[in-house]
Motif scaffolding. Structure first.
Motif, PDB file in Angstrom:
ATOM      1  N   GLY A  95      -6.397  48.243  54.390  1.00 53.07           N
ATOM      2  CA  GLY A  95      -6.095  46.913  54.887  1.00 53.07           C
ATOM      3  C   GLY A  95      -5.207  46.842  56.109  1.00 53.07           C
ATOM      4  N   ALA A  96      -4.766  47.984  56.638  1.00 55.88           N
ATOM      5  CA  ALA A  96      -3.984  47.945  57.875  1.00 55.88           C
ATOM      6  C   ALA A  96      -4.884  47.442  59.002  1.00 55.88           C
ATOM      7  CB  ALA A  96      -3.443  49.331  58.218  1.00 55.88           C
ATOM      8  N   ASP A  97      -4.312  46.687  59.913  1.00 60.35           N
ATOM      9  CA  ASP A  97      -5.068  46.148  61.042  1.00 60.35           C
ATOM     10  C   ASP A  97      -5.076  47.090  62.232  1.00 60.35           C
ATOM     11  OD1 ASP A  97      -5.689  43.233  60.185  1.00 60.35           O
ATOM     12  OD2 ASP A  97      -3.627  43.632  59.575  1.00 60.35           O
ATOM     13  N   ASP A  98      -4.103  47.985  62.285  1.00 65.43           N
ATOM     14  CA  ASP A  98      -4.017  48.956  63.367  1.00 65.43           C
ATOM     15  C   ASP A  98      -3.201  50.133  62.861  1.00 65.43           C
ATOM     16  OD1 ASP A  98      -4.350  50.122  65.849  1.00 65.43           O
ATOM     17  OD2 ASP A  98      -3.304  48.557  66.965  1.00 65.43           O
ATOM     18  N   TYR A  99      -3.309  51.266  63.555  1.00 65.38           N
ATOM     19  CA  TYR A  99      -2.654  52.495  63.131  1.00 65.38           C
ATOM     20  C   TYR A  99      -2.213  53.221  64.382  1.00 65.38           C
ATOM     21  CZ  TYR A  99      -2.015  56.567  59.998  1.00 65.38           C
ATOM     22  OH  TYR A  99      -1.505  57.592  59.245  1.00 65.38           O
ATOM     23  N   LEU A 100      -0.918  53.463  64.515  1.00 55.71           N
ATOM     24  CA  LEU A 100      -0.361  54.137  65.682  1.00 55.71           C
ATOM     25  C   LEU A 100       0.491  55.298  65.194  1.00 55.71           C
ATOM     26  CD1 LEU A 100      -0.027  54.034  68.797  1.00 55.71           C
ATOM     27  CD2 LEU A 100       1.926  52.521  68.425  1.00 55.71           C
ATOM     28  N   THR A 101       0.271  56.483  65.776  1.00 58.55           N
ATOM     29  CA  THR A 101       1.003  57.661  65.326  1.00 58.55           C
ATOM     30  C   THR A 101       2.218  57.929  66.210  1.00 58.55           C
ATOM     31  OG1 THR A 101      -0.455  59.123  66.594  1.00 58.55           O
ATOM     32  CG2 THR A 101      -1.032  58.736  64.295  1.00 58.55           C
ATOM     33  N   LYS A 102       3.251  58.483  65.571  1.00 56.60           N
ATOM     34  CA  LYS A 102       4.473  58.895  66.257  1.00 56.60           C
ATOM     35  C   LYS A 102       4.258  60.313  66.769  1.00 56.60           C
ATOM     36  CE  LYS A 102       7.251  56.431  62.806  1.00 56.60           C
ATOM     37  NZ  LYS A 102       8.179  56.605  61.699  1.00 56.60           N
TER      38      LYS A 102
END
Length: 153
Positions: A95-102
């Motif tokens: 259900g996440a709308d976006d995913y950004l990695t560190k």
């Protein structure tokens, strides 16, 4: 009125940086450093965006996301060091709308925040009186459309 963003991440230095950058852009920002406190804060206030880490103390980000989706369609940006394809797919499917990695670029982060808020604001103000949220689903009685997490049913 300022748009409200909730950051749930246990990295205090990163949270301070994100809060400063988002505040400079005009957002009202609240920070929580564990999953349980983050969920309590989410339930006690009205946020337009949640920025969520996966590896949190007390309750992990996946569990937090699941609880958020039971009650809300607010956009969730997963911001995490977990960078495998499987982690990304799991987060988005949950259900996440976006995913950004560190690590990440500050300008890309701000652009993603702006994009998520723009879509959420347009979606929420378009005929909102004819929509309701129940059990994690957004129902539009006028069209018969039902959304759960990110999928149209």
């Amino acid at each position: 009125m300022k748009q409200k963003i909730l950051i749930i991440d246990d990295d205090a230095d990163l949270c301070r940086l994100l809060r400063n950058n988002l505040s400079q852009e005009g957002y009202d920002v609240c920070v929580c450093h564990d999953g349980i406190t983050g969920l309590r804060e989410f339930e006690d206030s009205d946020y337009q965006l949640v920025i969520l880490d996966i590896m949190l103390p007390l309750k992990n980000g996946y569990e937090v996301l699941e609880r958020i989706r039971e009650k809300s369609v607010v956009p969730v940006l997963m911001l995490t060091a977990r960078d495998s394809e499987g982690d990304k797919v799991s987060g988005l499917r949950m259900g996440a709308d976006d995913y950004l990695t560190k690590p990440f670029s500050g300008s890309e982060f701000l652009a993603r925040v702006s994009s998520l808020l723009r879509r959420y604001t347009v979606f929420n103000t378009a005929d909102i009186s004819k929509k309701c949220v129940t059990a994690g689903r957004l129902i539009n009685p006028g069209t018969g459309c039902v959304r759960t997490a990110c999928r149209l049913i």
